[in-house]
Design a protein around this motif. Structure first.
Motif, PDB file in Angstrom:
ATOM      1  N   GLY A  55       0.785  -1.228   0.000  1.00  0.00           N
ATOM      2  CA  GLY A  55       0.000   0.000   0.000  1.00  0.00           C
ATOM      3  C   GLY A  55       0.813   1.270   0.000  1.00  0.00           C
ATOM      4  N   SER A  56       2.144   1.171   0.119  1.00  0.00           N
ATOM      5  CA  SER A  56       2.975   2.367   0.147  1.00  0.00           C
ATOM      6  C   SER A  56       4.386   2.014  -0.262  1.00  0.00           C
ATOM      7  CB  SER A  56       2.994   2.985   1.556  1.00  0.00           C
ATOM      8  OG  SER A  56       3.894   4.079   1.637  1.00  0.00           O
ATOM      9  N   ALA A  57       5.078   2.980  -0.878  1.00  0.00           N
ATOM     10  CA  ALA A  57       6.515   2.839  -1.064  1.00  0.00           C
ATOM     11  C   ALA A  57       7.195   3.004   0.291  1.00  0.00           C
ATOM     12  CB  ALA A  57       7.028   3.882  -2.043  1.00  0.00           C
ATOM     13  N   VAL A  59       2.056  -1.452   6.350  1.00  0.00           N
ATOM     14  CA  VAL A  59       3.274  -2.193   6.049  1.00  0.00           C
ATOM     15  C   VAL A  59       3.829  -2.824   7.327  1.00  0.00           C
ATOM     16  CG1 VAL A  59       3.783  -0.674   4.114  1.00  0.00           C
ATOM     17  CG2 VAL A  59       4.821  -0.205   6.354  1.00  0.00           C
ATOM     18  N   GLY A  60       4.900  -3.618   7.163  1.00  0.00           N
ATOM     19  CA  GLY A  60       5.422  -4.379   8.287  1.00  0.00           C
ATOM     20  C   GLY A  60       6.768  -3.951   8.799  1.00  0.00           C
ATOM     21  N   SER A  61       7.430  -2.990   8.133  1.00  0.00           N
ATOM     22  CA  SER A  61       8.771  -2.623   8.555  1.00  0.00           C
ATOM     23  C   SER A  61       9.152  -1.267   7.993  1.00  0.00           C
ATOM     24  CB  SER A  61       9.789  -3.671   8.109  1.00  0.00           C
ATOM     25  OG  SER A  61      11.099  -3.339   8.543  1.00  0.00           O
ATOM     26  N   ALA A  62      10.172  -0.665   8.610  1.00  0.00           N
ATOM     27  CA  ALA A  62      10.721   0.590   8.117  1.00  0.00           C
ATOM     28  C   ALA A  62      11.925   0.319   7.223  1.00  0.00           C
ATOM     29  CB  ALA A  62      11.142   1.479   9.284  1.00  0.00           C
ATOM     30  N   MET A  63      12.090   1.146   6.200  1.00  0.00           N
ATOM     31  CA  MET A  63      13.305   1.161   5.383  1.00  0.00           C
ATOM     32  C   MET A  63      13.717   2.616   5.254  1.00  0.00           C
ATOM     33  SD  MET A  63      12.825  -1.789   2.527  1.00  0.00           S
ATOM     34  CE  MET A  63      12.165  -3.408   2.973  1.00  0.00           C
ATOM     35  N   GLY A  67       8.408   5.970   3.536  1.00  0.00           N
ATOM     36  CA  GLY A  67       7.014   5.950   3.930  1.00  0.00           C
ATOM     37  C   GLY A  67       6.514   4.624   4.456  1.00  0.00           C
ATOM     38  N   GLY A  68       5.200   4.594   4.708  1.00  0.00           N
ATOM     39  CA  GLY A  68       4.508   3.421   5.223  1.00  0.00           C
ATOM     40  C   GLY A  68       4.018   3.615   6.640  1.00  0.00           C
TER      41      GLY A  68
END
Length: 494
Positions: A209-211, A334-338, A352-353
């Motif tokens: 759902g998000s970059a 989402v499930g994690s940060a990048m 994002g996310g």
């Protein structure tokens, strides 16, 4: 306490003129399997045994340590970045085909950095990420669940085989807008691509759902992309990278994910499928507003009742956008940060996310805290900037779906005895029973069970699969044509 809305839908509540459906029990469910970033355990191949491509796949990620121990995070369908940036990143990614689900954690391949930045669970760091109990962990547990397409609940909308190509110079191959004609928001929407090129032709990647990360230019160490989607009560929108080939990616897992350590091989082309399900039975629903526009923002919500995350349910977290060209559209969490703290970043957002995790009683969220981040980020480098989005504020919608039907009172009963094989102790057994026997009475069932060292006894209606616990006569749950042992109720012999 900031403004929030909580709506609890109780089991067996009768809503006049509304018929509720159930996705059904998964046809395959793995045990909780250990995965560890930066080790040989960073790559798992899980055979699902369905002999066909699953119609629906879910990979759950459970924290085994840290401040969010035993919380469930979400795995995603794309690696987003490689191992070469001096920024932390994390998460679990997966792809699947007709035989297995491949689950991967970060692992350094050719990076010159001595620090191994990739981890299995990463919720970001203040001030770039806001939330409580920030976490960075190498190890986690994963559970794979698959539904067989031919036996899954029929979607209320589906369309398949749409060709998309990251890096294409054609708008229609990097952005799709499909009308579902339902005149209402579907309960659940899944978008996936059957990959045509790259390292994984014939495998499927699920859209997000998000970059999670965005760059101002694409070059060595700065390749990203993916497949993103959103939907409202009329339309489903799908984006992939429009950065000129060969830099734009539909899917990437090379150079920093899993054990293969390949350094090239992004996927740019795929055939996109869309599935939507309507009127699913909701066990719990909560909504809340978040973002800098909401002064009394909270990052942890106590659920109104205990949610049996270990039982047969499915959760969904979406963000309803409150502004911009996608106002009113729902984007998946989402499930994690990048993180992207070193690069000047893409437009209109560089990372994002909305990250979420939950256990039986609590839902936690983490969102970008810097002005260059967004809870929903659709960069200008996707779909040639068509309906690009950067939203820090939004409305979170958390739903728990009941995926099997509760048995009715006073149903005629038969008895089923399930035999489980011991795993070296008096309390631990394997997942599947080694024998199932239908009996006409409880004594006969116990007699059959006495031949084994473990036994679970159910009252079972053969026609409707309505199941009762014979110990206290309480109702259990079931679905027509489901496997009894999927319920995993166990008891030792005295």
């Amino acid at each position: 306490m900031f403004l929030k809305e909580i709506r609890l839908i109780l089991l067996l509540k009768v809503i006049q003129h509304i018929y509720c459906d159930y996705l059904g029990l998964p046809h395959f469910e793995s045990e909780w399997l250990t995965i560890e970033a930066q080790s040989m355990l960073s790559d798992l191949y899980v055979e699902h045994g369905l002999a066909s491509v699953p119609g629906l796949v879910e990979v759950l990620v459970k924290a085994v340590d840290g401040p969010n121990k035993d919380f469930i995070f979400k795995a995603i369908g794309n690696g987003e970045r490689d191992d070469d940036l001096n920024d932390n990143y994390g998460g679990i990614i997966y792809i699947y085909n007709d035989k297995e689900v491949r689950v991967m954690a970060p692992k350094r391949a050719n990076s010159q950095n001595m620090v191994k930045y990739g981890v299995a669970i990463y919720t970001g760091e203040y001030p770039f990420w806001l939330g409580i109990n920030n976490q960075k962990s190498l190890q986690a547990k994963v559970k794979v669940r698959c539904w067989k397409a031919s036996e899954l609940l029929t979607p209320c909308f589906s369309t398949t085989g749409h060709f998309m190509a990251a890096g294409s110079n054609k708008l229609g191959e990097t952005y799709l807008e499909l009308s579902h004609s339902l005149d209402d928001y579907p309960a659940l929407v899944k978008v996936r691509a059957n990959m045509i090129d790259g390292l994984d032709p014939g495998w499927y990647t699920d859209a997000q759902g998000s970059a999670l990360i965005s760059f101002d230019t694409m070059r060595y160490r700065h390749l990203t992309g993916g497949l993103k989607y959103a939907y409202d009560n009329n339309t489903i929108r799908i984006w992939t990278s429009s950065w000129p080939s060969p830099s734009g990616a539909m899917f990437t897992r090379y150079d920093g994910w899993g054990n293969q350590n390949v350094l090239t091989g992004i996927t740019t082309k795929g055939l996109v499928d869309v599935f939507a399900w309507c009127n699913l039975e909701v066990f719990v629903e909560e909504t809340m507003h978040f973002g800098p526009a909401h002064k009394l923002e909270d990052f942890e919500i106590a659920l109104p009742i205990s949610v049996p995350v270990s039982q047969m349910i499915m959760t969904s977290v979406t963000v309803e956008v409150e502004d911009g060209p996608n106002k009113g559209y729902l984007f998946e969490g989402v499930g994690s940060a990048m993180s992207n703290f070193l690069d000047t970043g893409g437009q209109p957002c560089r990372y994002g996310g909305l990250i979420y995790a939950y256990n039986d009683t609590i839902l936690r969220i983490w969102r970008p805290g810097d002005v260059t981040g967004a809870a929903v980020c659709i960069p200008d480098t996707m779909g040639f900037g068509t309906n690009s989005q950067s939203s820090q504020n939004g409305k979170l919608i958390f739903k728990v779906y009941q995926i099997y039907e509760q048995a009715k009172e006073n149903a005629p009963m038969r008895f089923v005895c399930s035999h489980f094989k011991l795993l070296g102790s008096d309390v631990a057994y394997n997942d599947n029973p080694i024998d199932i026997q239908k009996m006409t009475s409880v004594p006969l069932c116990y007699q059959a069970c006495s031949q084994h060292s473990a036994c679970a006894t159910y009252a079972f209606h053969n026609e409707t699969c309505q199941i009762y616990n014979t110990t206290d006569a309480s109702l259990l749950f079931t679905k027509k044509q489901s496997q009894v042992w999927g319920l995993k109720f166990r008891a030792t012999n005295p």
